[in-house]
Enzyme design. Sequence first.
Site, PDB file in Angstrom:
ATOM      1  N   ARG A   1       0.768  -1.473  -0.016  1.00 27.46           N
ATOM      2  CA  ARG A   1       0.035   0.238   0.075  1.00 27.46           C
ATOM      3  C   ARG A   1       0.738   1.483  -0.096  1.00 27.46           C
ATOM      4  O   ARG A   1       1.826   0.928   0.970  1.00 27.46           O
ATOM      5  CB  ARG A   1      -0.650  -0.155   1.480  1.00 27.46           C
ATOM      6  CG  ARG A   1      -1.992  -1.088   1.191  1.00 27.46           C
ATOM      7  CD  ARG A   1      -3.114  -1.492   1.593  1.00 27.46           C
ATOM      8  NE  ARG A   1      -3.985  -2.244   2.352  1.00 27.46           N
ATOM      9  CZ  ARG A   1      -5.049  -2.405   2.813  1.00 27.46           C
ATOM     10  NH1 ARG A   1      -5.250  -1.856   3.775  1.00 27.46           N
ATOM     11  NH2 ARG A   1      -5.265  -3.771   2.776  1.00 27.46           N
TER      12      ARG A   1
ATOM     13  N   ARG B   1       0.871   1.775  10.395  1.00 27.61           N
ATOM     14  CA  ARG B   1       0.857   2.177   9.080  1.00 27.61           C
ATOM     15  C   ARG B   1       2.541   2.045   8.020  1.00 27.61           C
ATOM     16  O   ARG B   1       3.000   2.726   8.203  1.00 27.61           O
ATOM     17  CB  ARG B   1       0.355   3.675   8.808  1.00 27.61           C
ATOM     18  CG  ARG B   1       0.009   3.809   7.265  1.00 27.61           C
ATOM     19  CD  ARG B   1      -0.694   5.387   7.439  1.00 27.61           C
ATOM     20  NE  ARG B   1      -1.318   5.379   8.576  1.00 27.61           N
ATOM     21  CZ  ARG B   1      -3.315   5.230   8.136  1.00 27.61           C
ATOM     22  NH1 ARG B   1      -3.367   4.404   7.095  1.00 27.61           N
ATOM     23  NH2 ARG B   1      -4.208   5.409   9.185  1.00 27.61           N
TER      24      ARG B   1
ATOM     25  N   GLU C   1      -7.061  -0.199  14.259  1.00 32.36           N
ATOM     26  CA  GLU C   1      -7.733  -1.520  13.330  1.00 32.36           C
ATOM     27  C   GLU C   1      -7.463  -2.158  13.100  1.00 32.36           C
ATOM     28  O   GLU C   1      -6.217  -2.275  12.677  1.00 32.36           O
ATOM     29  CB  GLU C   1      -8.612  -0.496  11.889  1.00 32.36           C
ATOM     30  CG  GLU C   1      -9.308  -0.995  11.242  1.00 32.36           C
ATOM     31  CD  GLU C   1      -9.818  -0.478   9.425  1.00 32.36           C
ATOM     32  OE1 GLU C   1      -9.718   0.729   9.894  1.00 32.36           O
ATOM     33  OE2 GLU C   1      -9.365  -1.035   9.223  1.00 32.36           O
TER      34      GLU C   1
ATOM     35  N   SER D   1     -11.491  -5.764   9.016  1.00 27.74           N
ATOM     36  CA  SER D   1     -12.216  -4.719   8.637  1.00 27.74           C
ATOM     37  C   SER D   1     -13.410  -5.888   7.511  1.00 27.74           C
ATOM     38  O   SER D   1     -13.255  -6.412   6.565  1.00 27.74           O
ATOM     39  CB  SER D   1     -12.165  -4.497   7.479  1.00 27.74           C
ATOM     40  OG  SER D   1     -13.198  -3.233   7.634  1.00 27.74           O
TER      41      SER D   1
ATOM     42  N   ARG E   1       0.951  -5.984  12.193  1.00 25.79           N
ATOM     43  CA  ARG E   1      -0.483  -4.533  13.218  1.00 25.79           C
ATOM     44  C   ARG E   1      -0.453  -5.044  13.872  1.00 25.79           C
ATOM     45  O   ARG E   1      -1.019  -4.673  14.949  1.00 25.79           O
ATOM     46  CB  ARG E   1      -1.258  -4.423  11.727  1.00 25.79           C
ATOM     47  CG  ARG E   1      -1.981  -3.318  12.537  1.00 25.79           C
ATOM     48  CD  ARG E   1      -2.836  -2.303  11.986  1.00 25.79           C
ATOM     49  NE  ARG E   1      -2.453  -1.362  11.416  1.00 25.79           N
ATOM     50  CZ  ARG E   1      -3.362  -0.681  10.053  1.00 25.79           C
ATOM     51  NH1 ARG E   1      -5.119  -0.616  10.764  1.00 25.79           N
ATOM     52  NH2 ARG E   1      -3.280   0.300   9.801  1.00 25.79           N
TER      53      ARG E   1
END
Length: 481
Positions: free
Chosen positions: A292, A307, A401, A404, A446
């Site tokens: 990403r 991130r 988070e 999802s 993460r």
Amino acid sequence: MIDLKALRNDPERFKDGCRKKNSDVDIDLLLRLDTQRRDLMSRAETLRGEQKKLAKESGPKIGQLSGRLKSAQGDDRAALEAEISQLKAAPAKLKERIAALEVQLNEVTPQLESILLRVPLPPDPDVPVGASSDDNVELRRWAPEGWDWEKSFEQNRGFKPKTHIELCADLGLADFPRGVKLAGSRSYILTGMGMRLHQAVLRYALDFMVDRNGFTPMSVPVLVREEAMVGTGFFPGGRDQAYHIEETSRGGGADMFLTGTGEVGLMGLHQNEILDEGDLPLRYVTVSTCFRREAGAAGKDTAGLYRIHQFDKVEQVVICRADEQESRDWHQKMLGYVEDFVQSLGLPYRLLQCCTGDLGAKNADMIDIECWMPGRSALRADAPDDSPTAPNTPPAGEFGETHSASRLYDYQCRRLNMRTRPGGAGGKGETVFCHSLNNTVAASPRILIPILEIFQNKDGSVSVPEVLRPYLGGLDRIPPK
RNA sequence: GGAGAGGUGGCAGAGCGGCUGAAUGCGCUGGAUUCGAAAUCCAGUAUGGAGGUUUCCUUCAUCGGGGGUUCGAAUCCCCCCCUCUCCGCCA
């Protein structure tokens, strides 16, 4: 992609969806282009029908006359030539008119398609309306025995927590400076037990879905064609988020893109297929590296493992019959698997109902899982200057988070042209677009953040969650180096 | 990287300028025959769009994808993608 016919029949529903999702797609313009296009098409088709008829009627005659022309002389020859050119004149005229219409079609169609690809799927009526992630609604919380949500980490455990960055340094789990040296900001290297813990979580997550929940494990390409990115709904909207490999400029036939999630590969598997309804639901799980660019996130979560540009993720997708209730049931089941998974790790978490403004174009509904990260608030770069973020102040902790879960109905399958019918491709009956859903199982590193921060001990060591121990040769504790 | 072969309906496989949305076989569906089944025989059997007098009809598009030649293209030409075989290189 949404159903253009449905939009024609009920434009208000889609306009309302745009408002709720903060999308500026011009539905009225789309409708105008659609009317224009259908008008041009029907006119062109009528003419083409005439042309075909003429070709059938006069074609063989032209052939015949052309044959006779070869041996003809003088006046005969002139007469034949005149007859032939007369026969050819009518279709040629039609051809011109068709060509003119097609010029217009070639202008209208790409405009229409580019807008159509951007029309968001309207959120379900039971999704709370909101402008941004600030309006998301907490559904419920879970914490292991001994964790009191009313208390801070220090009050719960009797000592001040370290951030995962400090723990990584003290235990030798990650090397950030060398990661940056190699690959720039948001890069990292997992070292020693850090790498082993990362692999243990991923393997545990994959096994969890395969052995306990009956999902089929798959490996998928992470380097894909644009078609797969558009089909899964990540393009055109998310083009900026993907790494682009420009192969055409070096003589290759197609540019490639690095996928940001295993969902692209798993959903792309059955692109352009007609599946047997009896084979549904398809339940797939993969572990893949995700890339990403994090465009637009400059300055956010710049430190640590939160991130980053490259990570690994175990992802689950379900492709089911086109039935709203079935989709909703699967959504709940897929959330259930992940709650079981996170609970088995012993991580405190909450379920968050995302509001309409936080959904993204392809979701009708999305529910996030956020794990409690005791060290997280200290890392906020957007914290006000007077907030207690000084080095000696213990972090207050914050949710982050980690999962999802999306329900997409036929939005994705329509783009991928993935249909179903009783008996499959050779079967009978109507074809319909399938429904699809996806949910994270574990994204690492993460997920290592809550694991390290929740399981840290007063002596500076980190306990290994029991379920991961079999993947680490029985190791129960990672000591400081 | 070099040389060659090929991509046609659910599958196999013909067609190589008009009679081909596509032979034939298999599969599938319905029917006949049968006490029932097998076998046999008959009929049907792609997808998408648009329109209509909307259990059906009309029409257009689609033979890997895109563009071109032609009155007319699955068929001829160009570009691309993919598959296979051989050689080279290589984890």
